[in-house]
Design an enzyme around this catalytic site. Structure first.
Site, PDB file in Angstrom:
ATOM      1  CG  ASP A  53      10.974  -4.506  -8.277  1.00 49.53           C
ATOM      2  OD1 ASP A  53      11.319  -4.159  -9.365  1.00 49.53           O
ATOM      3  OD2 ASP A  53      11.563  -4.264  -7.320  1.00 49.53           O
ATOM      4  CG  ASP A  71       5.204   1.530   0.735  1.00 49.87           C
ATOM      5  OD1 ASP A  71       4.958   0.400  -0.130  1.00 49.87           O
ATOM      6  OD2 ASP A  71       5.260   0.890   2.214  1.00 49.87           O
ATOM      7  NE  ARG A  88       0.904   0.956   2.235  1.00 50.61           N
ATOM      8  CZ  ARG A  88       1.647   0.005   2.004  1.00 50.61           C
ATOM      9  NH1 ARG A  88       1.813  -0.147   0.390  1.00 50.61           N
ATOM     10  NH2 ARG A  88       2.972  -0.801   2.052  1.00 50.61           N
TER      11      ARG A  88
HETATM   12  P1  IMP Z   1       8.475  -7.985  -6.477  1.00 50.41           P
HETATM   13  O1  IMP Z   1       8.678  -9.826  -5.108  1.00 50.41           O
HETATM   14  O2  IMP Z   1      10.045  -7.842  -6.138  1.00 50.41           O
HETATM   15  O3  IMP Z   1       8.149  -8.085  -7.532  1.00 50.41           O
HETATM   16  O4  IMP Z   1       8.276  -7.079  -5.140  1.00 50.41           O
HETATM   17  C1  IMP Z   1       7.046  -6.635  -5.380  1.00 50.41           C
HETATM   18  C2  IMP Z   1       6.166  -6.000  -4.382  1.00 50.41           C
HETATM   19  O5  IMP Z   1       7.812  -4.793  -3.658  1.00 50.41           O
HETATM   20  C3  IMP Z   1       5.546  -5.372  -4.278  1.00 50.41           C
HETATM   21  O6  IMP Z   1       4.245  -6.027  -3.828  1.00 50.41           O
HETATM   22  C4  IMP Z   1       5.834  -3.947  -4.273  1.00 50.41           C
HETATM   23  O7  IMP Z   1       5.074  -3.629  -2.598  1.00 50.41           O
HETATM   24  C5  IMP Z   1       6.864  -3.814  -3.508  1.00 50.41           C
HETATM   25  N1  IMP Z   1       7.665  -2.514  -4.818  1.00 50.41           N
HETATM   26  C6  IMP Z   1       8.242  -3.221  -5.746  1.00 50.41           C
HETATM   27  N2  IMP Z   1       9.115  -1.569  -6.453  1.00 50.41           N
HETATM   28  C7  IMP Z   1       7.733  -0.905  -5.753  1.00 50.41           C
HETATM   29  C8  IMP Z   1       8.193   0.659  -6.649  1.00 50.41           C
HETATM   30  O8  IMP Z   1       8.390   0.933  -7.344  1.00 50.41           O
HETATM   31  N3  IMP Z   1       7.207   1.562  -5.149  1.00 50.41           N
HETATM   32  C9  IMP Z   1       6.732   0.501  -4.161  1.00 50.41           C
HETATM   33  N4  IMP Z   1       6.698  -1.286  -3.962  1.00 50.41           N
HETATM   34  C10 IMP Z   1       7.450  -1.428  -4.678  1.00 50.41           C
END
Ligand code: IMP
Ligand code: MG
Length: 172
Positions: free
Chosen positions: A100, A156, A162
């Site tokens: 994300d 989740d 999940r």
């Molecule tokens: P980042 O560090 O923002 O890239 O996010 C990574 C983590 O955020 C992922 O491993 C997910 O656990 C969580 N995450 C980000 N977007 C979503 C989503 O749309 N649904 C569920 N979990 C998310």
């Protein structure tokens, strides 16, 4: 209960996972592959991915926390379970459920450097592009979405959903 809009069915997911596994098997055929799964979300995807591989592999996990119980990254990534596998001079593939902001992957790429792997690549089942804060390489992607909060197939909301076989967008 929140409204759920279908994104990918179980069989669509299976096709995409198979394609990823075949590509990874090809690319790492003559290599020494260590897969590092990012807990908790990855457990479903990882279990499917590795069972389609046609090459030997060693598997370990890290656990990081960045989310509280909301749907926006806190920006503060912390490791709560370290790797235990010796990855020195070996080919590492980080496997994530979804990327994300990119902060988790950026953190893990930095974290893994201290163990001196030979190479590090990234595989994410979902690449969610709109909220990216740091550019991170994602070498293997199952599915790209622009935005939205997704659940199912390991993903989740506050540790719920999940177990759902397909992926859905939550109408929050
Ligand atoms: P980042 O560090 O923002 O890239 O996010 C990574 C983590 O955020 C992922 O491993 C997910 O656990 C969580 N995450 C980000 N977007 C979503 C989503 O749309 N649904 C569920 N979990 C998310
Ligand atoms: Mg996660």
């Amino acid at each position: 209960m929140e409204e759920m809009i279908p994104v990918l069915s179980g069989s669509e997911i299976a096709q995409k996972v198979k394609a990823l596994s075949h590509q990874i098997s090809k690319d790492y055929a003559e290599k020494d592959l260590c897969i590092i799964g990012v807990l908790n979300g990855v457990f479903v995807f990882l279990a499917d991915l590795v069972r389609e591989l046609t090459i030997p592999v060693q598997i370990d996990f890290v656990r990081v926390v960045s989310y509280g119980s909301g749907t926006v990254s806190s920006g503060n990534v912390q490791i709560t379970k370290e790797i235990e596998l010796d990855v020195k001079d070996r080919d590492v593939l980080i496997v994530e459920d979804i990327v994300d902001s990119g902060l988790t992957i950026a953190f893990l790429l930095e974290y893994l450097k201290r163990f001196h792997p030979k190479s590090v690549k990234v595989c994410a089942f979902v690449d969610k592009t709109e909220r990216r804060q740091v550019e991170v390489p994602i070498d293997y992607v199952g599915h790209v979405v622009e935005s939205g909060f997704l659940i199912g197939y390991g993903l989740d909301l506050d540790q719920k959903y999940r177990e759902v076989p397909g992926i859905y967008r939550l109408k929050l």
